[in-house]
Design an enzyme around this catalytic site. Structure first.
Site, PDB file in Angstrom:
ATOM      1  N   LYS A 144       5.535 -19.977   5.412  1.00  0.00           N
ATOM      2  CA  LYS A 144       5.164 -19.698   4.021  1.00  0.00           C
ATOM      3  C   LYS A 144       4.060 -18.646   3.968  1.00  0.00           C
ATOM      4  O   LYS A 144       4.122 -17.697   3.166  1.00  0.00           O
ATOM      5  CB  LYS A 144       4.674 -20.978   3.350  1.00  0.00           C
ATOM      6  CG  LYS A 144       3.922 -20.767   2.023  1.00  0.00           C
ATOM      7  CD  LYS A 144       3.305 -22.070   1.564  1.00  0.00           C
ATOM      8  CE  LYS A 144       2.539 -21.898   0.252  1.00  0.00           C
ATOM      9  NZ  LYS A 144       1.221 -21.250   0.459  1.00  0.00           N
ATOM     10  N   ASN A 145       3.057 -18.794   4.817  1.00  0.00           N
ATOM     11  CA  ASN A 145       1.900 -17.903   4.756  1.00  0.00           C
ATOM     12  C   ASN A 145       2.184 -16.505   5.283  1.00  0.00           C
ATOM     13  O   ASN A 145       1.347 -15.608   5.174  1.00  0.00           O
ATOM     14  CB  ASN A 145       0.716 -18.524   5.506  1.00  0.00           C
ATOM     15  CG  ASN A 145       0.188 -19.769   4.805  1.00  0.00           C
ATOM     16  OD1 ASN A 145       0.382 -19.946   3.608  1.00  0.00           O
ATOM     17  ND2 ASN A 145      -0.467 -20.635   5.559  1.00  0.00           N
ATOM     18  N   CYS A 199      -3.154 -24.395  -5.785  1.00  0.00           N
ATOM     19  CA  CYS A 199      -3.715 -25.733  -5.601  1.00  0.00           C
ATOM     20  C   CYS A 199      -5.228 -25.712  -5.806  1.00  0.00           C
ATOM     21  O   CYS A 199      -5.909 -24.775  -5.386  1.00  0.00           O
ATOM     22  CB  CYS A 199      -3.402 -26.257  -4.196  1.00  0.00           C
ATOM     23  SG  CYS A 199      -1.656 -26.584  -3.907  1.00  0.00           S
ATOM     24  N   ARG A 242     -12.300 -20.606  -4.045  1.00  0.00           N
ATOM     25  CA  ARG A 242     -11.580 -19.471  -3.458  1.00  0.00           C
ATOM     26  C   ARG A 242     -11.729 -18.192  -4.287  1.00  0.00           C
ATOM     27  O   ARG A 242     -10.766 -17.630  -4.782  1.00  0.00           O
ATOM     28  CB  ARG A 242     -10.095 -19.816  -3.282  1.00  0.00           C
ATOM     29  CG  ARG A 242      -9.879 -21.021  -2.424  1.00  0.00           C
ATOM     30  CD  ARG A 242      -8.462 -21.135  -1.928  1.00  0.00           C
ATOM     31  NE  ARG A 242      -7.532 -21.544  -2.952  1.00  0.00           N
ATOM     32  CZ  ARG A 242      -6.255 -21.803  -2.721  1.00  0.00           C
ATOM     33  NH1 ARG A 242      -5.776 -21.673  -1.514  1.00  0.00           N
ATOM     34  NH2 ARG A 242      -5.460 -22.181  -3.681  1.00  0.00           N
ATOM     35  N   ILE A 266     -12.175 -14.339  -5.599  1.00  0.00           N
ATOM     36  CA  ILE A 266     -11.556 -13.103  -5.110  1.00  0.00           C
ATOM     37  C   ILE A 266     -12.571 -11.954  -5.090  1.00  0.00           C
ATOM     38  O   ILE A 266     -12.185 -10.801  -4.961  1.00  0.00           O
ATOM     39  CB  ILE A 266     -10.335 -12.717  -5.963  1.00  0.00           C
ATOM     40  CG1 ILE A 266     -10.751 -12.431  -7.412  1.00  0.00           C
ATOM     41  CG2 ILE A 266      -9.276 -13.790  -5.904  1.00  0.00           C
ATOM     42  CD1 ILE A 266      -9.665 -11.753  -8.218  1.00  0.00           C
ATOM     43  N   ASP A 267     -13.860 -12.286  -5.187  1.00  0.00           N
ATOM     44  CA  ASP A 267     -14.891 -11.247  -5.172  1.00  0.00           C
ATOM     45  C   ASP A 267     -14.774 -10.365  -3.928  1.00  0.00           C
ATOM     46  O   ASP A 267     -14.969  -9.148  -3.999  1.00  0.00           O
ATOM     47  CB  ASP A 267     -16.292 -11.881  -5.200  1.00  0.00           C
ATOM     48  CG  ASP A 267     -16.570 -12.605  -6.505  1.00  0.00           C
ATOM     49  OD1 ASP A 267     -15.656 -12.642  -7.359  1.00  0.00           O
ATOM     50  OD2 ASP A 267     -17.672 -13.149  -6.667  1.00  0.00           O
ATOM     51  N   ASP A 275      -5.141 -25.930   6.966  1.00  0.00           N
ATOM     52  CA  ASP A 275      -3.883 -26.428   6.412  1.00  0.00           C
ATOM     53  C   ASP A 275      -3.304 -27.581   7.234  1.00  0.00           C
ATOM     54  O   ASP A 275      -2.449 -28.325   6.747  1.00  0.00           O
ATOM     55  CB  ASP A 275      -2.849 -25.299   6.327  1.00  0.00           C
ATOM     56  CG  ASP A 275      -3.111 -24.352   5.166  1.00  0.00           C
ATOM     57  OD1 ASP A 275      -3.987 -24.661   4.336  1.00  0.00           O
ATOM     58  OD2 ASP A 275      -2.439 -23.309   5.087  1.00  0.00           O
ATOM     59  N   ARG A 310       6.031 -26.456  -2.680  1.00  0.00           N
ATOM     60  CA  ARG A 310       5.465 -25.109  -2.602  1.00  0.00           C
ATOM     61  C   ARG A 310       5.454 -24.586  -1.167  1.00  0.00           C
ATOM     62  O   ARG A 310       5.512 -23.377  -0.947  1.00  0.00           O
ATOM     63  CB  ARG A 310       4.029 -25.101  -3.149  1.00  0.00           C
ATOM     64  CG  ARG A 310       3.916 -25.314  -4.650  1.00  0.00           C
ATOM     65  CD  ARG A 310       2.484 -25.126  -5.126  1.00  0.00           C
ATOM     66  NE  ARG A 310       2.003 -23.831  -4.688  1.00  0.00           N
ATOM     67  CZ  ARG A 310       0.855 -23.638  -4.038  1.00  0.00           C
ATOM     68  NH1 ARG A 310       0.069 -24.647  -3.754  1.00  0.00           N
ATOM     69  NH2 ARG A 310       0.501 -22.429  -3.670  1.00  0.00           N
TER      70      ARG A 310
END
Length: 434
Positions: free
Chosen positions: A22-23, A116, A121, A123-124, A304, A396
């Site tokens: 997935k990643n 999720c 998290r 995004i700066d 994960d 997902r």
């Protein structure tokens, strides 16, 4: 609403093959925007996040075809730079379209991403790096209007080895004239997989020991690529096998990708056998504790993989300690896991897992993707029949997980509420009529 119904107590045995990561799939599909031609991508998993990504690609003007696990994307006619808020909020990885759209069209209009709720998290780091490379941003609440006015190539030093920031910088820089270097770049195998895809289309991305060099090219051409196997799925199978005193073979593994998790399964008393790309894991009747696991960026233990491992350790002999250093809300699932009779204490970013002899069935709700996988592991180990709700989170990142586990001797079914209610109504009517 769908849910999983799991009757635990069966030891897992048999053989299972990994689907594509997935990643890796999500950034690679996003990178197809950069290619003025056709991309053939093999081993692409059928996940809800993948389907959402393909819908975004279509909305941008790409043509998309699917044939089993092969996806064919033609982005020659991409001419739109806008992604609506609903699409952006469905998954965290949608933010990667920022880099690919700026790289291809020099403009991107989108919203802050969703996903999720396992941490802030921010995004700066993404935005700051792209601004150093010549991007400009206008923010209005959650809406971002982005343009490239003065593209530059330079050395970018990341304060943290962020996977998403590394990917966005790569996507942005592939078509910029000159050389961009990312220092303290993420080292996850999925970064190399993204580079391999881009390079198969004529790009020049060199990944080396925490540094990524992107040599800009004028254009990318059509290409073909096979996505790497999902290492997180592999570790989930390993945790489920360990929790059920199982003996399974996992096909199509890359040992170097799983090296960070192997020592902890050995410490738990599991025996691991590697033969080419096949991994056999044989678990003891009762696991041993692990002294301490700390989640870290690759090549450390992956965050994960933490949740399913915690579930396996709930019945280990002794007390195990897990330290989470990546996401501050990773332990949200623990209160649900404790419903099985687990004894887990949370203190800030530390989890103390006091092993119990046996878990008992419970009805629980998934709080996120990997936390949902932990609940499946717990239910497989528990006595009795459990129900797991909110499995949309699990879908997902895991393709038809119930089918894979069923093939390993697990008693797991995906139940549709509407179908069950209909069946029960029919049975009730038959009783009345008789």
């Amino acid at each position: 609403m769908n849910y999983f119904e799991i009757t635990g107590g069966n030891s897992l045995n048999g053989e299972v093959r990994l689907h594509g990561a997935k990643n890796s799939a999500l950034p690679i599909l996003t990178a197809a925007v950069l290619v003025k031609g056709q991309c053939v991508i093999h081993n692409c998993p059928d996940l809800s996040d993948v389907r959402k990504t393909l819908e975004i690609l279509k909305s941008l003007g790409c043509s998309v075809e699917q044939n089993g696990s092969t996806v064919i994307i033609d982005a020659a006619d991409v001419n739109k730079c806008y992604i609506d808020e609903s699409s952006m909020r469905k998954m965290r990885s949608s933010i990667l379209f920022l880099g690919s759209l700026l790289g291809r069209l020099g403009k991107a209009d989108l919203y802050l991403p969703g996903g999720c709720e396992i941490g802030t998290r921010p995004i700066d780091m993404h935005l700051n790096a792209l601004m150093e490379l010549g991007a400009c941003f206008n923010e209005n609440g959650s809406y971002l209007s982005c343009t490239v006015k003065n593209p530059q190539c330079k050395r970018i030093i990341l304060p943290f080895a962020s996977v998403g920031a590394t990917e966005n910088i790569i996507l942005y820089s592939v078509l910029q004239e000159g050389t961009t270097i990312i220092v303290n770049a993420a080292r996850e195998p999925e970064i190399q997989d993204l580079a391999d895809f881009i390079n198969s289309c004529g790009g020049s991305v060199i990944v080396s020991n925490g540094e990524v060099q992107i040599n800009g090219v004028k254009a990318l051409h059509s290409g073909e690529h096979t996505i790497i196997p999902d290492r997180i799925l592999a570790s989930t199978y390993m945790s489920a096998c360990a929790a059920t005193a199982g003996d399974i073979i996992i096909d199509d593994v890359k040992p170097t990708h799983l090296a960070p998790v192997f020592p902890y399964f050995n410490e738990m008393g599991c025996r691991l056998y590697l033969d080419n790309r096949r991994l056999r894991i044989v678990a003891p009747k009762r696991l041993k504790r692990v002294r301490k696991v700390t989640t870290l960026p690759f090549p450390g233990f992956p965050t994960d993989s933490q949740s399913p491992l915690v579930a396996a350790l709930t019945t280990a002999r002794g007390t195990s300690c897990i330290k989470e250093t990546i996401f501050e809300n990773r332990f949200r699932y623990v209160s649900e896991l404790n419903r099985f009779g687990a004894d887990i204490e949370i203190n800030d970013n530390l989890a103390l897992i006091n092993g119990v002899r046996q878990l008992q069935c419970a009805d629980v709700f998934a709080t996120d993707l990997r936390g949902g996988a932990a609940l499946i592991v717990g239910a497989l180990a528990a006595q009795g029949t459990s129900k797991i709700y909110n499995i949309n989170f699990i879908d997902r990142g895991y393709e038809a997980l119930e089918k894979s586990f069923s093939g390993l001797n697990a008693d797991i079914k995906r139940i549709n509420d509407e179908e069950r209610e209909k069946d029960e109504s029919i049975k009730e009517c038959e009783k009345i009529c008789s």
